[in-house]
Write a protein that holds these residues in place. Structure first.
Motif, mmCIF file in Angstrom:
data_model
loop_
_atom_site.group_PDB
_atom_site.id
_atom_site.type_symbol
_atom_site.label_atom_id
_atom_site.label_comp_id
_atom_site.label_asym_id
_atom_site.label_seq_id
_atom_site.Cartn_x
_atom_site.Cartn_y
_atom_site.Cartn_z
ATOM 1 N N GLN A 61 0.823 -1.212 0.000
ATOM 2 C CA GLN A 61 0.000 0.000 0.000
ATOM 3 C C GLN A 61 0.856 1.261 0.000
ATOM 4 O O GLN A 61 0.475 2.285 -0.567
ATOM 5 C CB GLN A 61 -0.930 0.004 1.218
ATOM 6 C CG GLN A 61 -1.931 1.147 1.229
ATOM 7 C CD GLN A 61 -3.004 0.946 2.278
ATOM 8 O OE1 GLN A 61 -2.971 -0.001 3.058
ATOM 9 N NE2 GLN A 61 -3.982 1.825 2.298
ATOM 10 N N ASN B 202 2.073 -3.747 -13.775
ATOM 11 C CA ASN B 202 0.807 -3.117 -13.428
ATOM 12 C C ASN B 202 0.818 -2.529 -12.013
ATOM 13 O O ASN B 202 0.568 -3.229 -11.031
ATOM 14 C CB ASN B 202 -0.305 -4.164 -13.563
ATOM 15 C CG ASN B 202 -1.614 -3.685 -12.996
ATOM 16 O OD1 ASN B 202 -1.897 -2.493 -12.974
ATOM 17 N ND2 ASN B 202 -2.409 -4.624 -12.513
ATOM 18 N N ILE B 203 1.157 -1.234 -11.916
ATOM 19 C CA ILE B 203 1.127 -0.500 -10.653
ATOM 20 C C ILE B 203 0.562 0.895 -10.922
ATOM 21 O O ILE B 203 0.289 1.260 -12.065
ATOM 22 C CB ILE B 203 2.531 -0.380 -10.007
ATOM 23 C CG1 ILE B 203 3.539 0.235 -10.998
ATOM 24 C CG2 ILE B 203 3.019 -1.732 -9.498
ATOM 25 C CD1 ILE B 203 4.899 0.524 -10.374
ATOM 26 N N ASP B 204 0.381 1.654 -9.866
ATOM 27 C CA ASP B 204 -0.129 3.024 -9.940
ATOM 28 C C ASP B 204 0.656 3.834 -10.984
ATOM 29 O O ASP B 204 1.889 3.865 -10.937
ATOM 30 C CB ASP B 204 0.028 3.660 -8.553
ATOM 31 C CG ASP B 204 -0.635 5.020 -8.423
ATOM 32 O OD1 ASP B 204 -0.679 5.771 -9.420
ATOM 33 O OD2 ASP B 204 -1.087 5.339 -7.309
ATOM 34 N N GLU C 296 1.242 6.867 -11.146
ATOM 35 C CA GLU C 296 2.101 7.852 -10.495
ATOM 36 C C GLU C 296 3.442 7.227 -10.120
ATOM 37 O O GLU C 296 4.489 7.883 -10.210
ATOM 38 C CB GLU C 296 1.405 8.435 -9.273
ATOM 39 C CG GLU C 296 0.207 9.322 -9.628
ATOM 40 C CD GLU C 296 -0.333 10.086 -8.424
ATOM 41 O OE1 GLU C 296 0.438 10.307 -7.473
ATOM 42 O OE2 GLU C 296 -1.513 10.450 -8.447
ATOM 43 N N GLN D 97 4.728 4.665 -11.752
ATOM 44 C CA GLN D 97 5.392 4.451 -13.040
ATOM 45 C C GLN D 97 6.088 5.731 -13.504
ATOM 46 O O GLN D 97 7.221 5.692 -13.992
ATOM 47 C CB GLN D 97 4.369 3.990 -14.077
ATOM 48 C CG GLN D 97 3.805 2.599 -13.786
ATOM 49 C CD GLN D 97 2.702 2.185 -14.739
ATOM 50 O OE1 GLN D 97 1.982 3.021 -15.278
ATOM 51 N NE2 GLN D 97 2.547 0.882 -14.956
ATOM 52 N N THR E 295 -0.847 -2.089 -17.592
ATOM 53 C CA THR E 295 -1.801 -1.376 -16.742
ATOM 54 C C THR E 295 -3.014 -2.256 -16.484
ATOM 55 O O THR E 295 -3.037 -3.436 -16.855
ATOM 56 C CB THR E 295 -2.215 -0.032 -17.369
ATOM 57 O OG1 THR E 295 -2.875 0.765 -16.374
ATOM 58 C CG2 THR E 295 -3.126 -0.225 -18.564
ATOM 59 N N TYR F 64 -8.508 -0.662 -13.199
ATOM 60 C CA TYR F 64 -8.615 0.177 -12.002
ATOM 61 C C TYR F 64 -7.912 1.507 -12.212
ATOM 62 O O TYR F 64 -8.429 2.569 -11.847
ATOM 63 C CB TYR F 64 -8.023 -0.556 -10.797
ATOM 64 C CG TYR F 64 -8.041 0.272 -9.536
ATOM 65 C CD1 TYR F 64 -9.210 0.421 -8.799
ATOM 66 C CD2 TYR F 64 -6.890 0.925 -9.099
ATOM 67 C CE1 TYR F 64 -9.233 1.195 -7.643
ATOM 68 C CE2 TYR F 64 -6.899 1.698 -7.945
ATOM 69 C CZ TYR F 64 -8.073 1.830 -7.224
ATOM 70 O OH TYR F 64 -8.085 2.613 -6.091
ATOM 71 N N TRP F 65 -6.715 1.472 -12.797
ATOM 72 C CA TRP F 65 -5.960 2.717 -13.005
ATOM 73 C C TRP F 65 -6.589 3.570 -14.104
ATOM 74 O O TRP F 65 -6.523 4.798 -14.048
ATOM 75 C CB TRP F 65 -4.498 2.405 -13.340
ATOM 76 C CG TRP F 65 -3.821 1.568 -12.314
ATOM 77 C CD1 TRP F 65 -3.205 0.364 -12.503
ATOM 78 C CD2 TRP F 65 -3.700 1.848 -10.914
ATOM 79 N NE1 TRP F 65 -2.722 -0.120 -11.324
ATOM 80 C CE2 TRP F 65 -2.998 0.763 -10.331
ATOM 81 C CE3 TRP F 65 -4.115 2.906 -10.107
ATOM 82 C CZ2 TRP F 65 -2.709 0.716 -8.974
ATOM 83 C CZ3 TRP F 65 -3.828 2.859 -8.746
ATOM 84 C CH2 TRP F 65 -3.140 1.785 -8.190
ATOM 85 N N SER G 155 -9.418 5.319 -12.247
ATOM 86 C CA SER G 155 -9.073 6.232 -11.158
ATOM 87 C C SER G 155 -7.980 7.246 -11.489
ATOM 88 O O SER G 155 -7.941 8.331 -10.897
ATOM 89 C CB SER G 155 -8.646 5.433 -9.926
ATOM 90 O OG SER G 155 -7.488 4.645 -10.204
ATOM 91 N N LYS G 156 -7.088 6.916 -12.446
ATOM 92 C CA LYS G 156 -5.966 7.814 -12.731
ATOM 93 C C LYS G 156 -5.668 7.857 -14.230
ATOM 94 O O LYS G 156 -4.524 7.703 -14.665
ATOM 95 C CB LYS G 156 -4.727 7.386 -11.940
ATOM 96 C CG LYS G 156 -4.918 7.503 -10.430
ATOM 97 C CD LYS G 156 -3.629 7.350 -9.661
ATOM 98 C CE LYS G 156 -3.870 7.575 -8.174
ATOM 99 N NZ LYS G 156 -2.614 7.493 -7.396
ATOM 100 N N GLN H 33 -2.991 10.522 -15.422
ATOM 101 C CA GLN H 33 -1.612 10.119 -15.111
ATOM 102 C C GLN H 33 -1.159 8.980 -16.021
ATOM 103 O O GLN H 33 -0.007 8.952 -16.465
ATOM 104 C CB GLN H 33 -1.502 9.701 -13.640
ATOM 105 C CG GLN H 33 -1.724 10.834 -12.652
ATOM 106 C CD GLN H 33 -3.177 10.966 -12.221
ATOM 107 O OE1 GLN H 33 -4.093 10.652 -12.985
ATOM 108 N NE2 GLN H 33 -3.385 11.432 -10.993
#
Length: 302
Positions: free
Chosen positions: A104, A124-126, A128, A130, A147, A150-151, A154-155, A158
């Motif tokens: 987290q 596959n991470i946030d 931001e 990356q 990716t 979810y991203w 939500s983002k 970015q």
């Protein structure tokens, strides 16, 4: 940098149920599948975080394949743990729980050596995170990125910033449509090309993968297996094999090289789905891989 591919993402435990049985807390995570696969073609280095419950036994597949774990941070607490179940078709996992735990607060900080990586696979991470990695690496000659939906939800802004800065973008067909608003996958791919990425690779699950680029368009089928044991990690394996192979080439930026990388990604993913976790993937020989590549080529010839 001695490690040809810098792999940044999650190292996790998976608890899985499907028609073939169930497993508890086995090695999973995008960076695990991608780095173990990439190790057959190049020298991967992992940047990830695990908890104090991550043991030497859990590290064993990485050690066996020579994956550099100097960037694997150990924090007080528990390792990221995901649980899911599959129907008989194995196409979609129903998530039962997602315990992010130490993941987290994952904040990838690269060593000086890692900053000089020549190839980077952003699992596959946030977005931001990356972007943070892209700011830290100096002059990579190849950057690939994955990716998830979810991203995109939500983002998105970015994520589109990431797309501008990379060479190869992996996403599945649902994600391609969600991100672009275009149902036709070729048109969706071309929209993403207009954002700056060189190659868009759309993962089609049991239908293989599609390439959309300014140099050409292609679609390759999967390697066909009679028995599928578990599809968890297949997409991450595809990306790791794809990027690891390209990193081994002096000139990766050609349509021929990209199509060969797609073939390798498909074949390596076919090994992953023959077992739970990385069990099958981590215990291959060059002979196993070469034989299946030859069989795959024969399958496409007519």
């Amino acid at each position: 940098m001695k490690n040809d591919v810098l792999v940044v993402g999650s190292v996790a435990f998976d608890t899985i149920e499907n028609a073939n049985g169930s497993v508890q807390r086995v090695l999973g995570g995008a960076a695990s599948y991608a780095s173990v696969c990439a190790s057959y073609f190049s020298n991967p280095s992992v940047v990830a975080v695990v908890g104090t419950d991550f043991t030497s036994t859990d590290r064993a597949p990485f050690v066996k394949r020579g994956v550099d774990l100097s960037g694997l941070e150990v924090k007080e607490g528990k390792t990221f743990h995901w649980g899911g179940s599959y129907d008989k078709d194995f196409n979609t996992a129903a998530t039962k729980f997602t315990d992010l735990n130490v993941f987290q607060n994952f904040n990838p900080v690269l060593t000086d050596e890692q900053k000089n990586a020549k190839a980077v696979f952003l699992a596959n991470i946030d977005p931001e995170l990356q972007l943070s990695v892209l700011k830290q690496v100096k002059h990579p000659r190849l950057v690939a990125c994955d990716t998830m939906n979810y991203w995109i939800s939500s983002k998105k802004a970015q994520l589109l910033e990431v797309v501008k800065k990379i060479d190869i973008f992996f996403l599945n067909e649902t994600e391609a449509r969600q991100l672009t608003g275009e149902y036709n996958l070729i048109k969706a791919g071309k929209i993403l090309l207009s954002q700056g990425v060189k190659y868009v690779v759309i993962k089609l699950g049991s239908n293989g993968a599609m390439l959309v680029s300014k140099k050409g368009i292609a679609q390759l089928p999967p390697f066909i297996l009679e028995h599928v044991h578990d599809t968890t990690g297949a997409g991450d394996t595809f990306g790791g094999g794809f990027t690891g192979y390209l990193a081994s080439l002096k000139n990766w930026n050609s349509l021929q090289a990209i199509k060969r990388a797609m073939m390798i990604g498909n074949v390596m993913a076919s090994f992953t789905i023959e077992s739970f976790s990385v069990d099958r993937l981590a215990n291959l020989t060059k002979r196993d891989i070469n034989k299946r590549l030859k069989d795959y080529v024969k399958m496409l010839q007519f």
